[in-house]
Structure formats: structure tokens, C-alpha cells
Motif scaffolding. Sequence first.
Motif, PDB file in Angstrom:
ATOM      1  N   ASN A 191       0.799  -1.151   0.088  1.00 26.67           N
ATOM      2  CA  ASN A 191       0.046  -0.317   0.268  1.00 26.67           C
ATOM      3  C   ASN A 191       0.994   1.137   0.169  1.00 26.67           C
ATOM      4  N   ASP A 233      -8.575  -3.755 -14.684  1.00 28.48           N
ATOM      5  CA  ASP A 233      -8.377  -2.232 -13.897  1.00 28.48           C
ATOM      6  C   ASP A 233      -8.931  -2.554 -12.728  1.00 28.48           C
ATOM      7  N   HIS A 235      -7.964  -3.512  -9.819  1.00 29.21           N
ATOM      8  CA  HIS A 235      -6.821  -3.465  -9.627  1.00 29.21           C
ATOM      9  C   HIS A 235      -5.677  -2.054  -9.325  1.00 29.21           C
ATOM     10  N   PHE A 236      -6.106  -1.988 -10.475  1.00 30.79           N
ATOM     11  CA  PHE A 236      -5.320  -0.340 -10.897  1.00 30.79           C
ATOM     12  C   PHE A 236      -6.299   0.452 -11.357  1.00 30.79           C
ATOM     13  N   GLY A 237      -7.236  -0.002 -11.624  1.00 27.60           N
ATOM     14  CA  GLY A 237      -7.955   1.403 -12.802  1.00 27.60           C
ATOM     15  C   GLY A 237      -8.275   2.854 -11.592  1.00 27.60           C
ATOM     16  N   ALA A 238      -9.127   3.336 -11.986  1.00 21.76           N
ATOM     17  CA  ALA A 238      -9.721   4.490 -11.603  1.00 21.76           C
ATOM     18  C   ALA A 238     -10.349   4.025 -10.629  1.00 21.76           C
ATOM     19  N   ALA A 271      -9.972   1.362  -8.804  1.00 18.92           N
ATOM     20  CA  ALA A 271      -9.012   0.157  -8.064  1.00 18.92           C
ATOM     21  C   ALA A 271      -9.734  -0.379  -6.386  1.00 18.92           C
ATOM     22  N   THR A 272      -9.603  -1.286  -6.070  1.00 15.37           N
ATOM     23  CA  THR A 272      -9.903  -1.737  -5.127  1.00 15.37           C
ATOM     24  C   THR A 272      -8.239  -0.749  -4.499  1.00 15.37           C
ATOM     25  N   PRO A 300      -5.158   5.201  -6.685  1.00 13.69           N
ATOM     26  CA  PRO A 300      -4.772   4.141  -7.474  1.00 13.69           C
ATOM     27  C   PRO A 300      -3.472   5.368  -8.620  1.00 13.69           C
ATOM     28  N   TYR A 301      -2.511   4.813  -9.276  1.00  5.81           N
ATOM     29  CA  TYR A 301      -1.688   5.372  -9.871  1.00  5.81           C
ATOM     30  C   TYR A 301      -1.544   5.806 -10.775  1.00  5.81           C
ATOM     31  N   ALA A 361      -4.123   4.064 -13.944  1.00  6.53           N
ATOM     32  CA  ALA A 361      -4.726   4.185 -14.041  1.00  6.53           C
ATOM     33  C   ALA A 361      -5.282   5.159 -15.353  1.00  6.53           C
TER      34      ALA A 361
END
Lengths: 606, 360, 317
Positions: A231, A383, A385-388, A390-391, A397-398, A402
Motif C-alpha cells: 500500500n 482495472d 486492481h489498478f484502474g481509476a 480500483a481496490t 490509484p497510480y 489508471a
Amino acid sequence: MIRPNGRLPRLATLFATLAIVAAACTPAASTAPTGSTATQAPPATSGATGAPVALAYPESGEVTCGTGGSPGSFNDKEYTGNLKSIEAPDDMTVVFTLCNPDVAFLQKVAFAVFGINDSGWIETHAADGSIKDLLNGTGPYKLDEWRKGDSLIYSAFDNYWDKESYPLVPNAVLRWATESGARLQALQGNNTTGITLVGPDDFDIIANDPNLLLAPAPDGQALNTLYVGFNHDIKPWDDANVRKAVALAINRQEIVDNFYPKGSEVATHFTPCAIEFACEGDPWFASGGDAEITEAKALLTAAGFPDGFSTSIQYRNVFRGYLPSPPAVAQNLQEQLADIGITAEVEEQESGTFIGNANAGALDGIFLLGWGADYPEVTNFMDYHFGAGATAAFGAPYPELATPLGEGNSTTDAAARKTAYAEANNALQEVVPMVPIAHGQYANAYLAGTEGAQVSAISTEVMWAMKPPATASDPNTVVLTQGAEPIGLYCADETDGESLRACEQAMEGLYGYEVGGTEVKPALATGCEANEDGTVWTCALREGVTFHDGSTFEAADVVMSFAVQWDIDHPLHKGNTGIFEYWAGLWGGNLNFVPPPPATPAPSPS
Amino acid sequence: MIQFIVRRLFTSIPVMLGVVVIVFILVRVIPGDPCTATLGERANAARCAEFNARIGLDQPIPVQLGIYLKDVVTLDLGMSSKFGRPVTEVLLQRLPTTIELTFYALVFAIVVGMGLGIVAASRRNSAADVGAMMLANLGVSIPVFVLGLVMAFFFAVILKGTPFALPGVAAGRLSPGFRFDTIPEAWGIATLDGPLRGILDFLSNMYTINGLLTFQFDLFIDAFRHLILPAIALGTIPMAIIARMTRSSLLEVMGLDYVRTARAKGLRGRIVLFRHGLRNAMLPVVTVIGLSIGGLLSGAVLTETIFGLTGVGITISQAITSRDYAVIQGVALFVALVYVVVNLLTDISYGFLDPRVRPS
Amino acid sequence: MSATVDAATGTPLPAVDAGATRNSRSIWRRILAQRPAVIGLTILSFLFAVALFADVLATYNPERSVLGIETRAQGAVARAAPCIHALGCAADRPEHWMGLDGNVIDEFARVVFGARVSLLIGFVTVGVAIVAGLIIGAVAGYAGGWIDNILMRIMDVFLAFPALLLSIVIVTILGAGLVNAMIAVAIVAIPIYARVMRASVLSIREQDYVTAARAMGESAFGILLRRVIPNSLTPMIVQGTLGIGTAVLEVAALSFLGLGAQIPTPEWGQMIGREYNNLQNAPHLIFFPGIALTLTVLGFNLLGDGLRDAFDPRLTR
């Protein structure tokens, strides 16, 4: 997000095959679906009864399909689904109208969740809730008893429409044991014909035992990924050098070699390569070797930790296809990290707590988690995991991820998607929100000489196509031992593989999967034909089919079985939890769906 | 006597109340919540809000306690969040297994325990005495789960294929797919309804009882074979305790004056032993039997886990893992109730066995 | 429920024997005269020796897998069977007297270091329970009246639960782990010691020397501390010794269920709990820790029996 409790990305795998096929078959303007047998659409008014019965869903009002980037509408509410209407022009024909063509239509319709129920049955049993405790299908087996906590007992259905072929054996029992060691012992003790989810350490034992037969999944069918995550809103993971150092230090091959069954692979990308666009961009960098460890130490020193630091490895001790031996992997990681000076304490958390913490972004150490596909789409992996949206497990989100992901999911142009996902995959290696480790293989095992020994990624092992060897303790009963008790028997409203498998023995859909494979073939429909642009599918229903309770199978049953899942406001939109998870993922959306107000983030658990 | 019973019941009410409140509090202090525990990864804020409303967790705590107390009095123990069924239904479904198991364990403990104790006492300081007491010592020291596993290994693995083989780890209550009739079905009254039907269904769930009552001897045998090892594993510790208690109690009594008088009068040893000795030695033994119930319920968790029997013990273990508050509370309450009843029965039996203890 | 029977072993609780415990040499002689006590002492000495010399006895690390130093080809696989050169195992394979466990760690090392953990569990748990039980029981017994009533009712509520179930609930609240398991087992055991203490105190406080001290103006607290408690210790010690075995068993049961000692800590119950489903294929991973557990508990039980018999001349043997 839909989490198959059965630890197997069954739907995902079938769709993987499909996705490959779909990629080969684009553009999607073809007419004949792969694997169909009927060569000609049957006339709309054929049928045993002759008299046309008009029945349609939605009963009133019409769906307005979305265009371009904006969703459609129904009944003054936003509608994001692809299904426009289901009609039954007569007793033996059902017509599905879609907003956009769907090459995967037949595979979706063959999925266990869309087994057809008798409309009268739904009316009685969905209303009083008993639908989740009983099965009334058209399949070769009928459910005699659900002995709670113990087993499901089936026997042959005498009026099955193909009773010459199936079932091979008059009796069947579905049992369960949560520990892989217990399943293996049941098999060795001749107390079961077959088991699912063989433990990774047991592959060799079974392979070396002449009385047993190992049935591993075909290569490349493992649509799951194990990763270790950080995290980046929590120190020390806010420093990319620290994350990269850990990534360099992990010897992923060692983990796969020692704690995964044969056939498992080290992950080259986050998403398994069988999925389209998954493996664009460069493969994941090398790690775990001496050179990498030196580099890792240098990075740590640059980050201000010349002597390493302390942290914890957080995980939950639950068997999943992506992680069959959590404690062993956690411990191995602990030892590996010690090599670069990181003292990691292994912290096992209770499953629900762990997931809650992950969703709330409260895991402050290195966490072991994974993902099994719900359906074979790269967005389902990337998406989520890493989309806008995301979890929160990885923190905020990076943007480096994203943005390309947003580009990837907003276009259907293959070239554009390729570029987007290549960019995203490469960015993953720069920002290292997590380290992908493995795609885990899985297998079933049977008594040697079992006919029809199958392994299915989509939990559709069908006992009616199995026959125990003569040396079995009871050659007239096929016994299958799976990993857990079914949660409920109304499979429209369940997602765990154990429930779906239980349903598959007794229920059928319009199409079905071939035994032990992912090709679809007609079942309750004699054939479904698409029109020219693939938006209208006309299905001719099989005649002379009866349900286990004696009712006749007809078009109204098909319409009702779908309608109660599709329409949130349908009075019989009830089941176990009433959520019908798979519908939205497969067909895009429900009628009359009102999104919940944005929730305030849950306070992090103490 | 009636007064005595009533008074005892009265004094146990505050204890029961204390149990309920403490369990209620304890259970809510457990970290995690039923929603994430039940829905797992599918849990999100919106779904949990709906879930919590469904099981009543959105009310303030005192309100929840009030509702719970009221429900308990009307025997409504709430809904299980894991199974989606009423707790009473879950409990009733799994209770027969535990009752059967505990029953056979207790029978084993009493019969073998008292037998050993009597043998040891009557042949005091002989090889039999020493041997029996060593066995008892070992019985008390070996953990339930170790004993169960050792026996499972011997009977299920080593003796596999022989006529003496017994079902082993995770074998469940019956052989897979074993079909049988419930009591109403076997007696031809399957259409019967109402509380009698409920009772008969409950009894049917105790497979050995079912088998005997309906003459389905194959059912009895199959169920019994699956219970032998767990019952022995579970009953060994109480057996050892009872053996030691019987022995020391008998010895103590044998040394008393009236026994020596009886002997001096020429009565044969065995009559003396049984008529005078045993009767008075029973008191502490009965106490121990009563105390064993707690140990049996505890041990049932371990035995049920090993042998794959879905009873109350393993249910509470699973309920704790999935934060199923209602089930935890229900089982805790039930267990405390059992204790109170057992205590009461123990005290009453004192009254029969020892006139001195009877309330005037 | 009478407080005269020890629920754990079924033997009568030690009778209070005020003042009879002065001469330590005669105590030793009496202890050693009991055969079970001797056997118990022998077992425990062996156990202590193993615990003390664990580092020397075990050649492998009990918390790290051997994958770092051995290869799969050499037999470093999970649940490998014991390899003893003297008994015929190939000389080029590294020796593991009790085989390897599910995490590819040397089992012998884990069993041997487990002795340390078990002894720690036993003494600390019982120690805490004795101290707490002593205070509660002494206060209840000496003060009497409503204080006694309330304290004992609370103890009753705790005793209304089977020990394991209550400790499961407590551990779930505190979180799984060895320390929390020990706390849970200690809490569950407190009522027993409280009762023993209270019984002692009740009988002692009527004794002459206590009355005399009160007449002389000593404070209640002082009387408790200097007169009552020292004379009530014997039954507590006996109960405690018997209780150590029980404590070890209960923490082992919690660890068996996954609520106690977590990996990589070597604890016998945990080792059995992780492997019992592999009984058929790796029985050695269950037998060795099982034997160790049984011996340990047996040792403490025998010693406790011996102590009880030595200190209580009332009991005929």
C-alpha cells in the motif's frame, strides 16, 4: 467484483478459450457461432403444441440501447446491459435480442448460472425461499436429498431426454472435505471415486500410486495470479525504491518450484497470457538472483534503509488456486526477504478480516493476495486492481496505470487497446504496486480406471458421465468429493464453484459444455442461430423434455428463468442473497438497477 | 424435595442471565464483522449495509441486547448469518450428532471407568490395580485429538481392508450415499405433521437410534461403526477420571466402620462391596460424571473436527470463524443451559444416594 | 457443585492441611515414597533437559525450511519421511530423524524446541492463573458476605462454560496467537484456583492463631498476607502442578484448531493440527509431537498426584 469461492476461474477459463477464438474470429459480423450444430434457423412457429404462445420480457416498456460511450435506459433508469429483450413467439422458440453483438452468447448461456427452471417451480419456491435447498432440473440426475453438512445424494432420472446415453451409473453422491489431505485420504481409502483440488504436495503421491489417476488442467488454463502487494500510502512503501527492492529480492521461481503443483508458471505479466491483451509490453524483470539481490540492497540503501527494516507478511490461510499453500509461501517469503535485511513477521489474519482490511487499504505490510478471473477479460484483472476505481489495497490509484487502463477500456479498437495495455504493463514494472508471482495449476484425481475422469476449470465436472472402476467400493455409485459444501442450490444466485457443481448434475441450460471440455453444444435448445449482425439469437427448444417434478419444458420456462435474474424489480428476484452476481458481469447490467449512493469509506478496523 | 428443586432453579437464573449478557458482549467484541466474514471478497459498503440491516446489526447495542433477551425468552435465537437459517434450526439439525457422540462416549466412560475402578479397588495394590491406574493416568494425559488420530491410524490405515477396519479421519457419520428411511417414513406415517413429527425427525437424525427403532440394522451398524472411534477418543479422559474416582472412593468407603462390621458379620466380600460400598462410593462418582459433561462438550469440538462429524462442537468453531454472532450466542446459551440442568440433576441424585444430603 | 473434586483429573482436591508442611526434608521423603511421583519427576527431568539443551540436540533451525541448504533431489520435500542413516537411509541424503514437516522444516528440531514452548506455556499460564485465583479466592474467603457472593457468582458464570469453548471465544476476541491463547487458558483456569484458595481461607480463618492475630490488632490485609496465604499455599501448589498438564493440553488444543501458536513457532498441538489430514501419508508428523505432548502431561500429572498424596496423609493409598 465477483469472487468465485470455489477458487477456480471456471467461467474465466471457458471464456479464455472463447476469447482466443473470438480474437481469431473478429470482426464479429459472423453468423454461425463456433461449435453450433444446427445449420438452419428453425421457423419461428414450430413446436409441438402448434399454437403460438406470445410471451416477452420486458413485459411493458422497451429497452433503449446505449450508444458509443453513454449507457442505455429502461423505465427512466440507466441501463448498462446488453440484453434488449427475450421473447417466446411460441412454446418451443425463444428469441434473444441484444443491443450489441456478443460472440460469447452461447458460452454464456451454457454457464451453470443459467440452468433452466420450470416457471411454476420458480413461482412456488423462489417466493418462499426453498429454491435454494432443492433442485428441479431436466438433467440426467435428480436430487434425492441434501443431507446438510454431509452430502448431496442423486439418483437417475428415468425420463431424461437422452437416457440411453446418461447417466452411466444409477446413483451419485457429492461430498466435501475442506482439507486437501482429507480428500486425498478419502480417495486412497476407496471412499470416493474422485476428488477436486488436489493439494500441491499430493501430485507426486497420486502420480506414483498405480491405483490412482491424476487429472490436471490442460496447460495454460490457469487463469489466476498470485501477487505480493504494498500500500503505497503507508510507509515505507511510499518509496518506489523500497517496493522495487522487495520485487528484486523475491525468487519467484523458487516459490513456484516448491509450493505449487507441476504445471504452474511464474507470472510474466499480471494477467495470465491466455487472456487477450494480457501480455502486451515487456515481461516482468528478473528477480531473486545474486545480481538482483545486490541491486536490491543498493536500492534500500538509497532509500535510507542500509540495514533493512522490519515489516510483516500478511495473508489468510485459505486454499485458492492461486495460492494452495499460504503458510508455506509466507514463510518462504520471510526467509527470502531476510537476505536483503528485511525482517518480516508472518502475520496470518482471519479470512474475512483480511479481505476487509484489503478493501479498506489497511494492510500495512507486504500482503499475499491473488485473483482468479471472473471472466476472461483483461479489464477484470487490470482495472479492478489498478484502474481509476480500483481496490484500495494498494492505496490511491497510480495515475501512471489508471490513465492507460482508462484508454484501454473505452475503445474496442484492437490496436489501440494493445498499445494501452502495453503501456500499462510497462508502467507496472516502473511503479511496482505489487509483484506478480505465479499462475497456479490445479488438478482433480480419481480411482484408476474411472471412466470419464474429468477436470473442469468451470466446476462442471458431471458425475453422470463418470463410471467408477469395478474395484470401487460401490461400482453403482459415483462419488465426488469437492472442497466445501454448496452454499445454496439456486445457482442463478450463487458464485462458488461448489454450488455450481452441485447444480450441474441436475440442471441444464439451452446449451451445455461438452464433457470435460469448454466447447458448447446444444442441450435444452436444439440450436440457437444468430441473425446477420449477431444481435438476435433464435433458439429452437427441444421437445419432449420434462422436469424432475413432471412439468413439461417450454419457452415460458426459459423466459422466466432469465427474467427473474435480469429484472431487479421482478417479484421473484429472490434467491439466497438475491444479488445474482454473475448476471451483471456477463450481460452488462440489470433492469431497474439503481446504483447505491457512494459510500463513505469504512473506518479501518482496529 | 420440590422446594429444593425450585430453589435451585431460582438461583441458576442469575447465572444464566450473566451468561447471556457476557456472551452477547464478548461476541460483539470479536474483531471483524459477519458481513465480510460471510460475503468474503464480495463484501462492500452497500452490500454490508443491506446485510447488517437484514440481521439487525444496525441498531444500537442496548437495543440489540433488549431484542435478544426478549427473543430468548420466546425461544427465538435469531438467524444465522452464515447459513441464512434460524439458529434454532441449525442447532436442532446438528444437535443429534453431538448427543449421540456424547452419549456413547459417556457410556464408554462409565462402563469401562467404573469397571476399571472396581477391579482396582477390589484387588488393591495388585498388578491389576497398578495396571488399571497406570492406564487411567495415561488416559487423562493423552490429548483427545492425539488419541483420536492414533486410533484412526490403527483402525483405518493399518487395518484397512480387514474386517476390523473402521472409518477414519473425516469419514463422517455414514458411508457415502448410504440411503435410509427416517422414522416417520419407516413407520409409514410420513404425512404426519406437528410437534410429534419434529420429535421423530430429531430422533431420526440420531442414526443409531433410528436404526434400532425402525429395525434398519444396516443403518445402525454403519452409523455405529462411524461412532466407535470418536466415542472412545472422546470418552477416554472421563473414563480415566471415573476410574480413579471410583477406586479411591471405594477404598475410602471400604475402610469405614460399617463396612468392616458387615465383613465381620461374615458377609462375603463381593456383597459387601456392592451393597454397601458402591452405593456410598457413587456420590463423588456422580459428581465427576456431571463435571465430565463440560469436558465432553469441549472435547466434542476436537473429535468432531477430526472425524468429520457435523455436530454442535464444530458448529461453534465454524461460527466463530465466520463471526456468526447468532449461532455463537445460541450455542453458548444452550451449553450453559445444559450445565445448569446437569448440575441440578447431579444435586438431585445426591439426594437419592445420600440421605444426609437430602434437604429436610 | 462441590469444590472437593478436581475436574481435570477426578481426584479429590487436596485437603487443607494447615501447618503440617514445615519440615521440608520429610516432604521430600514423602514425595519420593510415591512411585508415580518418582516416575513423574523422571519424565519431567528428561523434558527439562531436552528443553535446556535444545540448541545442542537439534542440528537444524526449527523455524526455517531446509530448502536453503538442501535440494529437492536430496529429499527436501514437504512431509518427507524420517531419514536415519543407522536405519538404512541412503548416506548421501541429509539425516532428519523425524522427517520434514509441511513447510519443509526439520521435524526433530521442532519437536525438541517445542519442549521449551510447552514448558513456558505450562508455567506461565498456571502462574498467572494462580496469582489471580489466589487474590480473588483470598478476598472472597476472608471478606465473606456480599463480596464473597458476587465474586463466586462471577466465577460460577465462567465455570458454566466448557473450558475449551470459553477459551476459543476469548482467543477470538484477542486474536489468534500463543500469548493470547495462554491468557485465555489462564482466564478460564482462574475460577478453579479461586475456589481452592477460598476453601483454604475459609477453614484457616477460624484457626486460633488467626483469631489471636486479629485480637492483637493486625490489619485484615496483614493477616491475609502473613498468616492465611502461606498456610493455604500447599493445596494451590498441588492443584497448580496438576494444572500445568491441563494448561499445556488446552493451549495445544487451541493451537490444534489454529487459534494458538502460529507458524513458525514450534508447538506440538499446532504441529498436529496442521498435519492431521495427512495421517495416512505422513503419520510421523502426528506421532512424534503426540508422544511428546502425552509424555509431558503425564509427567506433570504423575508429579501432581505424588505431591497431593505426600501432602495429604488423610488419603489412604
